[in-house]
Every structure is written in structure tokens, then in C-alpha cells.
Write an enzyme that holds these catalytic residues in place. Sequence first.
Site, short mmCIF file in Angstrom:
data_model
loop_
_atom_site.label_atom_id
_atom_site.label_comp_id
_atom_site.label_asym_id
_atom_site.label_seq_id
_atom_site.Cartn_x
_atom_site.Cartn_y
_atom_site.Cartn_z
N LYS A 167 2.31 -3.51 6.38
CA LYS A 167 2.55 -3.61 4.94
C LYS A 167 4.05 -3.52 4.66
CE LYS A 167 -1.59 -4.11 3.24
NZ LYS A 167 -1.97 -5.37 2.60
N SER A 220 0.83 -1.21 0.00
CA SER A 220 0.00 0.00 0.00
C SER A 220 0.86 1.25 0.00
CB SER A 220 -0.89 -0.01 1.25
OG SER A 220 -1.49 1.25 1.44
N TYR A 255 -1.19 -0.37 10.66
CA TYR A 255 -1.59 -1.05 9.41
C TYR A 255 -0.49 -0.86 8.35
CZ TYR A 255 -3.47 -1.18 4.71
OH TYR A 255 -3.62 -1.39 3.37
C1 WQD Z 1 -9.27 9.73 1.46
C2 WQD Z 1 -9.52 11.21 1.68
C3 WQD Z 1 -9.69 11.84 3.99
C4 WQD Z 1 -13.43 9.60 4.70
C5 WQD Z 1 -6.43 4.73 3.44
C6 WQD Z 1 -5.26 3.85 3.79
C7 WQD Z 1 -4.74 3.18 2.54
C8 WQD Z 1 -5.86 2.43 1.88
C9 WQD Z 1 -6.95 3.42 1.50
C10 WQD Z 1 -6.21 0.13 2.53
C11 WQD Z 1 -8.70 11.78 2.82
C12 WQD Z 1 -11.02 12.07 3.26
C13 WQD Z 1 -12.29 10.15 4.11
C14 WQD Z 1 -14.46 10.46 5.14
C15 WQD Z 1 -13.20 12.35 4.37
N1 WQD Z 1 -6.39 1.42 2.74
N2 WQD Z 1 -12.19 11.50 3.95
N3 WQD Z 1 -14.31 11.81 4.97
O1 WQD Z 1 -6.79 7.68 4.21
O2 WQD Z 1 -6.06 8.12 1.79
O3 WQD Z 1 -5.99 5.80 2.66
O4 WQD Z 1 -7.41 4.00 2.74
O5 WQD Z 1 -5.62 -0.41 1.64
O6 WQD Z 1 -3.72 2.27 2.88
O7 WQD Z 1 -4.23 4.66 4.33
O8 WQD Z 1 -8.19 6.88 2.25
O9 WQD Z 1 -10.58 7.04 1.74
O10 WQD Z 1 -9.86 7.07 4.18
O11 WQD Z 1 -9.43 9.07 2.72
O12 WQD Z 1 -13.09 13.58 4.22
O13 WQD Z 1 -15.51 10.02 5.70
O14 WQD Z 1 -10.89 11.42 2.03
O15 WQD Z 1 -9.40 12.88 4.90
O16 WQD Z 1 -8.32 13.10 2.47
P1 WQD Z 1 -6.72 7.24 2.78
P2 WQD Z 1 -9.59 7.46 2.76
#
Ligand code: WQD
Length: 347
Positions: free
Chosen positions: A157, A129, A153
Site C-alpha cells: 500500500k 490503508s 500487504y
Molecule cells: C481488528 C481487531 C484484532 C479477528 C486489518 C488490516 C487493514 C485492513 C483491515 C485491509 C484487532 C481483533 C480480529 C479475530 C480478534 N485490511 N480480532 N479476533 O488487523 O485492525 O486491520 O484489516 O484493508 O489494512 O491491517 O483488522 O479486523 O483483523 O482486527 O480478536 O478473529 O480485532 O486483534 O484488535 P486489523 P482485524
Amino acid sequence: MSNHILLTGGAGYIGSHVALILLQAGYDITIIDNFYNSSPEAVSRVRKLTNREVSLIEADLADKANIDRIIDELKGKSLAGTVHLAGLKAVGESVEKPGFYYEKNLNSTLNLVEILNACDARTVVFSSSATVYGDRNKSPVDESGLTGPTNPYGMTKLFNEQILADQHHADNRWKVINLRYFNPVGAHPSGLIGEDPLGIPNNLFPFIAQVAVGRRDKLNVFGDDYDTRDGTGIRDYIHVMDLAEGHEAALSHALKSDAGFVRNINLGSGQGHSVLEVLKAWSHAVGRDLPYEIVPRRSGDIAEIFADASLARDLLGWQTQRSLKDMCADHWRWQSANPHGYGNETA
Ligand code: WQD
């Protein structure tokens, strides 16, 4: 030569799409899954979509007690290779339960190495990841980027990448590709398989999808005061079908190689989109504006990260084909056809 592939975690969101692409590419597959965060229904739907048989071993790969049974079930299949996806993947949960994440995610890989040595099958494509990069690099990030996960997490990885790399260093028959996913989203265009997160979705796309289908009131936008073009977080979203095709390209590259090797390869689009840009694209896909509220930042989030995916293009001949519009349209088709996922009504 055998074309039988072991697919760990093959009933999951990414796994079911990888299973479909491998079957369509002509491989035979055996899935190992414990259904902790997945459903047997996903496997049934992959069988239906491909009209192919799929062998299934229900087992927790992290439990040493299962190793002998798994080896016995795999012995007759002369495995060509493995795609290793099995693992826990919720960042927030990993912060609350680090020991659980280290135990499950590391033991799954350590046990898998023992199983594959016993099966004389030392080609592995691993689901890593972009979270291994943490916030230490300026985007676009390539594979030489500094690593520095900011949560357990992400650490699992990085440790798993190292476990597999060291296995190759100890025995150069091992061929290892660590695929560093950016943000997988979307669903197969049939709407039959897709993301079905346990409980409240941690990630942006499944949360928006549940707002759109009426399971959540509104999207909480985690901060609009980042140093980005509109103040909200920027990420590299990649359609899960592109991601699955990237796995097939990596597996084919590894199987063709006579010599052992270890490679880390980014799978991303190379383009960043902000939270508000994603919300706008979703509103277009759904045909109405979706409710949201700006709330404080989520701890651990970084402002911006997107991939330099030129190594995947140059080495694997792979690059993303699908747009943000495709991601939203396909994710919405899955969610609107399956408001409660694979039937987990309580989630
Ligand atoms: C994306 C953007 C949030 C939810 C993580 C893991 C990565 C992979 C994908 C597993 C950010 C914003 C999110 C919400 C929001 N996981 N957001 N409101 O954090 O980039 O990555 O998930 O494989 O390894 O690190 O993904 O989708 O959680 O967030 O504003 O309810 O959306 O702040 O900017 P992230 P995400």
C-alpha cells in the site's frame, strides 16, 4: 466532459459499494476485476440496486499481457478518472507469500499507470490503508503520521502510494488521492451486497458475522492484555457506505481541480472501539450473546489506532454518518440473508 469512471476491483467488498455510490451519483462506470476474491454476482446485484448498466472487463490487471486488450476496451470511453481498488488484502497471507503480494499489488498499479497514460486519463483515487502507519504513532493519527507498515500487504500500500505520487512528480497533469482506510465494515442496508471473504475470515467483523450465522463456533479474542480500556485491541471501524461516499467525495474533488496534485487522506470515524465493545454491539444486533474465548495475541497486532479525519472533513466536506450500531445491524442483515455469501458454499 465525460463522467465515465474506471473502477478496478469493482466486484469486491469495497468495490461493489463504491460502484453503487458512483452510479447513484450519476457516473457511468467500467469495472475491471479478475474475480480472485470477488463474485460476478456482486456486479449483478449492483445493477439491480441501481437499475443502471455497468461495463465489465474480466482481467487480471497485474498481468502485462492484458494491457493492450484493456486499453482497446477503454479507448472509446474517454475516461474522466479511476478509482483503483484492485489488489490482494489479507495481512496474514501477505506474510506467508510476500512475493505474490508484491508481484500482484505493485504490478496492478504499474500496469494501470501505463493504461491511464494511454487513455489520457490521469486522475486516480487509490485504495490505501491505515496499515501504512504501523504502530509508530499515538492515536488519533493524522496524515503527517510516521509510516512504517509491519507486513508486506501494508508495504504494498505504501509503495503504491509512492508509485502514484512519483507519477505526479514526473508529470504534474496527474491528480492523485491516496485514501487511507481504517477498518471498513458493514454492508449496504438492503442486505444484497456485503463482505464475502475467501476461506476463514481474517478480520473481526466477518468472523463475528459467521459465528452469529452458525458457520463458526466462537470468536477467538486475540488477547485481553493490551494497554487499553478493557485490554482488547482498539480500532477505528468505518461503515462501508461511509467509505464509499468518501470515494465519491474524493473523486469529485479531484475532477474539479484544474491543476495536478497528490494527497494522502484518512478515511475513518475518529473514534476507537475495542474488540469486546464490538462483540457487545454485535450481540445487541443479533439479539443474543455470542460465544467467545480469550486467546493469546495475534502476532503483528497493535494495541490501538484510530483516525484524525479532519482533513477529509475540511478538504472533501466528508465525515462518517453511521454508528457502530448501524455497522453491526447492516453487516448482520447481509450475513443472515446470505449465510454463504454470494454462493461460495465451500468457503
Ligand atoms: C481488528 C481487531 C484484532 C479477528 C486489518 C488490516 C487493514 C485492513 C483491515 C485491509 C484487532 C481483533 C480480529 C479475530 C480478534 N485490511 N480480532 N479476533 O488487523 O485492525 O486491520 O484489516 O484493508 O489494512 O491491517 O483488522 O479486523 O483483523 O482486527 O480478536 O478473529 O480485532 O486483534 O484488535 P486489523 P482485524
